[in-house]
Design an enzyme around this catalytic site. Structure first.
Site, PDB file in Angstrom:
ATOM      1  N   TYR A 439      86.467 101.340  67.698  1.00  0.00           N
ATOM      2  CA  TYR A 439      85.935  99.943  67.774  1.00  0.00           C
ATOM      3  C   TYR A 439      86.590  98.865  67.966  1.00  0.00           C
ATOM      4  CZ  TYR A 439      85.721 100.223  62.770  1.00  0.00           C
ATOM      5  OH  TYR A 439      85.753 100.310  61.232  1.00  0.00           O
ATOM      6  N   GLU A 440      86.098  97.844  68.203  1.00  0.00           N
ATOM      7  CA  GLU A 440      87.023  96.530  68.750  1.00  0.00           C
ATOM      8  C   GLU A 440      88.139  96.947  69.804  1.00  0.00           C
ATOM      9  OE1 GLU A 440      86.306  93.631  67.764  1.00  0.00           O
ATOM     10  OE2 GLU A 440      84.814  94.097  66.251  1.00  0.00           O
ATOM     11  N   GLY A 441      87.611  97.598  70.676  1.00  0.00           N
ATOM     12  CA  GLY A 441      88.533  98.096  71.720  1.00  0.00           C
ATOM     13  C   GLY A 441      89.321  99.520  71.619  1.00  0.00           C
ATOM     14  N   GLN A 446      93.556  98.586  74.032  1.00  0.00           N
ATOM     15  CA  GLN A 446      94.796  97.983  73.338  1.00  0.00           C
ATOM     16  C   GLN A 446      95.804  98.183  74.171  1.00  0.00           C
ATOM     17  OE1 GLN A 446      93.855  96.088  70.962  1.00  0.00           O
ATOM     18  NE2 GLN A 446      91.799  97.141  70.884  1.00  0.00           N
TER      19      GLN A 446
END
Lengths: 597, 597
Positions: A439-441, A446
């Site tokens: 999650y969050e990329g 990244q």
């Protein structure tokens, strides 16, 4: 049964011995954060984490959040714990004093956040998401939106969510289809289904403030046609009190591998006549606003990785001290010893411990850089520090979380068969950690961010500046000292590998983006590994100086030296291989026919 | 929803193209196992695995085995599936024809076992444990024991278990406390509690045959005072039919991270007047008998790792073909593509696929060596092959299972957020795989076995003989060919690293066992990595020759080349770093104070 104990001594080492607090104090307005005050805040947070949040961690895992006809009940004790969290002022710690926050520096709030995540990551997600909503409104909302919503979000009386994902729009937000119709009075009606909404519904607070990505009529296709809306669960009356339910409904919550205590909701907006929402900022700039908050969210997930790793380490260490099995290797005695005495168990524990300390030191360094980037009087310093933050965010996010999975898995391994039994608790850390690289990329996202936006775009300037800073650290380790020589030597070699990687990206990224993308994740791992080695080399130098000076607790500083030596000799040697994957990895993965996988 | 499909083409490649079947056929009594017969067996097993076992995998995970008042009910459909398994003759596949088995070579039964584990590892554990019990009785039991128990164990009408672990005796079996009193009539009464007993209680069959470690009165302390007993769940009447319950009771079953379908029992022996048991072999030689079976069990767990990895790969690949997200990197088109097109997803998939193929080829090579070691007319060849088997068993066990965890975790990653949702199925593979590095000897124990018993003890003779064989393979790759040059080059460098590791062990193990033990697991990983590279280099050479000759399916052989190239350029470069951990890892982990961890 292992209890969580906040690693206050290690945190103090970073703040005081590594000098981060002194650098914070040099900023205008931060002069009064002395070591004593910092320690007092951390000690108090540590007590709350150990005393209130940690005991609820397995309760949340076992019971999970439970859905019933659109309502979600959190596990036993969670509502009371959240109430205490809010009353203790913890939600407001890092928020702006203008709306009731305490405005504590990111350096300190990062340490506090680590504790929440170590104690109970499923709980910690709730204030983390609220902070994201606060930031969105604070940075981009109108004065009216701020006045209406920020005080209660900052106090924690209400919580916040981020509504990005839809079934067809995960990593690719350009595919968002939710829509918002203008009412003509400045409000909108929002329609659509959002999935994977953390704390999208719960019973902790009376209201929930959803930040929602949606398209307005006539918006351009793709990423440039997405707007951001504030859509509360409950609409307010004229006096600002929650009044009537808005047209947003929790359809279900997910059955997940981990973080069971945290409800992951499917939300339906506008099943009746549309959910009333307010535009945040301007139309069609929603994704831009999201990106401006993304650094903070990604950093926070990196801190989750650090907290989870610390917790897994503490549990494994407690077991390794307590469990007696087999005799001492190389000894004639048949007496059983604690498994901590077995070399391979020591290896696993130091592999965990050294990475935890490296990740923490790097994470806090980035947190401090955020403080400097926003608070330093010199714009050139601010710019430099922001470049450092931007460069390191994907590393802190992805490297710390990939490590967290491996560290939690080693924690299971140290427990042997008991690690596989759920009641032991070690397996929960692995299950919980498994989401953090997604999650969050994802780690892949990244890595592409690091390689493309953060290195290729500025032709490696920020990365090479950091490499120079790390080389300077390596140079300061006296090679005549047996305790420090292997650390400096390993860091030098690892820096060579990192520099080759950066050069390769700068030279080849624009012409061969697909080839470079094949090596992006190994390169990100290399970057984290070397940056962590830099931090532990700094730690070792300070520890060695303290031992030379005879100041402080020698056992503590000797352990810092041994930890850095272990990292240098057991982990840094993989740097060269990681660099080779990027520079000489070849194109077989691109050449392979799709049908032949 | 992804279905399991047995990788028959890849298996055939190993048997036919790599020549393993021809080497099997050269053994006396194996002349008739032609390619067609082998393919027919594998195809039939594949149908059973896909059609019967795979659909029950998630049922078993969701429902688990359920305990009620000492009885254990398996998940819906499992009883019927087991009945079909027995009726199909699958249980008897590799067993001795003397007692009703089919005596199929280990090479082929390993491939079949891989399928059971890929389809449903929790189910596959039941026949695996039964095989262990069969082997114990066959190798060490009296003629009477064999006649009474083997036919029904081999047919699968009854199942078998291995009762080793007690709460204080896990990795360290010297600590076993269960005891057995002589009745004077040749039988014994067994007392004690055993834990972690796989399929220790279930409803699949009328009887369960427990093989139990216990001490007789007056037995020496430690490992030399442990005897092995056969203790049935139900005692037989004079005609050999199950009659009265023996004094063994299932106290509870464990709540585990994975393999929920497989009941893990706590068994109490002798709560009333003692469980009636029969001595297997001689008193006080139980641990020796266990060790003689351990190779087989450890090899089987390695095969579990391969099966789980294949399944995780197939599921991730199916999702990567189906899920569309984002545009093609480096393309101007905004059209969404399957995520299989994204370089990082291809990297993850090839990291999985290349390791699966390397592990499989190595595992089958070892299986064939077992056949040769037991069936070759020349005792020198038998001895050589047994040394190869002994050397590789810890590698196949630990390297394949450590890989399986990582591969299953990558499978989750490829699914993104969906991977974290239990209904997707990817998370189950990770949970299931997590036990495989623990049971039948942890990775640490395998590594100590490799380094101590398998390398230091013979001064590296067997390891160096294998290295010579691998170097010979590397030499046969023509360096003038672009497709093969990077493979041969990477294998050469990796072999150098492995050879440095072996020399280091031979030179230092006896004087510095604790220092060497610190690097044992990284060395085992290095060993597996290089041995896998050897197998893929062989595959690449054969594939290249087929492409040169224009025989067979060129797409299939090109994929073999690409897969080997990927392994050579993305995985083998870590070899040098792993060797350095052993040779230059230092002693910080030993020097660190116990209190300072």
């Amino acid at each position: 049964m292992s209890e969580y104990s906040a690693p206050l001594r290690d945190m103090q080492f970073i703040l005081d011995d590594l000098g981060l607090l002194a650098r914070l104090q040099a900023l205008p307005g931060q002069e009064e954060i002395g070591s004593d005050l910092a320690q007092a805040i951390l000690a108090e947070a540590g007590r709350f984490a150990s005393g209130v949040l940690a005991p609820l961690n397995s309760v949340g895992d076992r019971q999970g959040a439970r859905w019933n006809d659109g309502a979600v009940r959190t596990a036993d004790g969670w509502k009371h714990a959240y109430k205490q969290f809010v009353e203790g002022g913890w939600n407001a710690l890092s928020c702006s004093p203008e709306f009731g926050g305490q405005g504590i520096a990111r350096l300190l709030s990062a340490a506090v956040e680590e504790m929440w995540n170590a104690a109970n990551v499923a709980f910690g997600l709730c204030p983390m998401l609220t902070r994201g909503a606060i930031e969105a409104v604070e940075l981009h909302g109108s004065a009216a939106l701020k006045e209406t919503w920020l005080p209660k979000l900052i106090s924690g009386e209400w919580t916040g969510t981020m509504n990005l994902t839809e079934p067809q729009a995960g990593s690719d937000l350009a595919a968002v289809r939710s829509r918002a119709e203008r009412n003509g009075d400045g409000t909108y009606r929002v329609f659509g289904q959002k999935i994977f909404i953390t704390y999208g519904e719960h019973d902790l607070t009376e209201n929930i403030v959803h930040l929602v990505l949606a398209r307005v009529p006539g918006a351009p296709e793709g990423v440039k046609g997405i707007s951001l809306f504030l859509v509360p669960k409950v609409l307010l009356d004229a006096s600002g009190k929650p009044d009537a339910r808005n047209d947003v409904r929790c359809v279900s919550i997910e059955h997940k591998l981990g973080i069971h205590g945290s409800p992951t909701a499917v939300l339906a907006f506008g099943d009746r006549d549309g959910a009333v929402g307010w535009l945040v900022g301007e139309e069609n700039r929603g994704l831009e606003y999201m990106f401006s908050m993304m650094n903070a969210a990604r950093f926070s997930v990196g801190i989750e990785g650090i907290g989870l790793s610390e917790r897994a380490y503490q549990r494994a260490l407690a077991y390794a001290r307590e469990r007696r099995q087999g005799g001492e290797l190389g000894s004639a005695s048949r007496e059983k010893v604690a498994i901590l005495r077995h070399p391979d168990v020591r290896r696993m524990l130091l592999s965990m411990k050294s990475r935890v300390e490296a990740m923490r030191a790097l994470g806090y360094e980035v947190a401090l850089a955020m403080d400097v980037a926003s608070g330093h009087p010199d714009p050139e310093v601010r710019r430099e520090q922001q470049a450092f933050v931007d460069l390191l965010i994907p590393v802190v996010k992805a490297w710390s979380t990939e490590n967290a999975i491996d560290i939690a898995s080693l924690g299971v391994q140290i427990h042997g068969g008991m690690g596989f039994i759920e009641e032991t608790g070690a397996a929960q850390h692995l299950r919980d950690a498994r989401i953090t690289t997604i999650y969050e990329g994802t780690t892949g996202i990244q890595a592409n961010d690091l390689v493309g936006r953060k290195i290729a775009r500025d032709r490696g300037v920020a990365a090479l500046a950091l490499i120079a800073r790390m080389r300077d650290c390596a140079r300061r380790l006296p090679r005549s000292e047996d305790a420090l020589e292997p650390i400096g030597h390993a860091l030098d070699l690892a820096l060579d590998a990192l520099e080759r990687g950066v050069s390769c990206i700068v030279q080849r990224h624009d012409q061969q983006p697909r080839e470079i993308a094949l090596g992006a994740v190994p390169f990100l791992q290399l970057f984290g590994l070397v940056a962590g080695g830099w931090q532990l080399a700094s730690s070792a130098l300070v520890a060695w100086q303290r031992l030379q000076d005879g100041t402080g607790d020698p056992a503590f500083y000797r352990a810092k030296l041994h930890t850095a030596q272990f990292y240098a000799c057991h982990l840094l040697p993989t740097a060269d291989g990681l660099a080779r994957v990027l520079t000489d990895g070849g194109e077989s993965a691109l050449e392979m026919d799709d049908e032949s996988f």
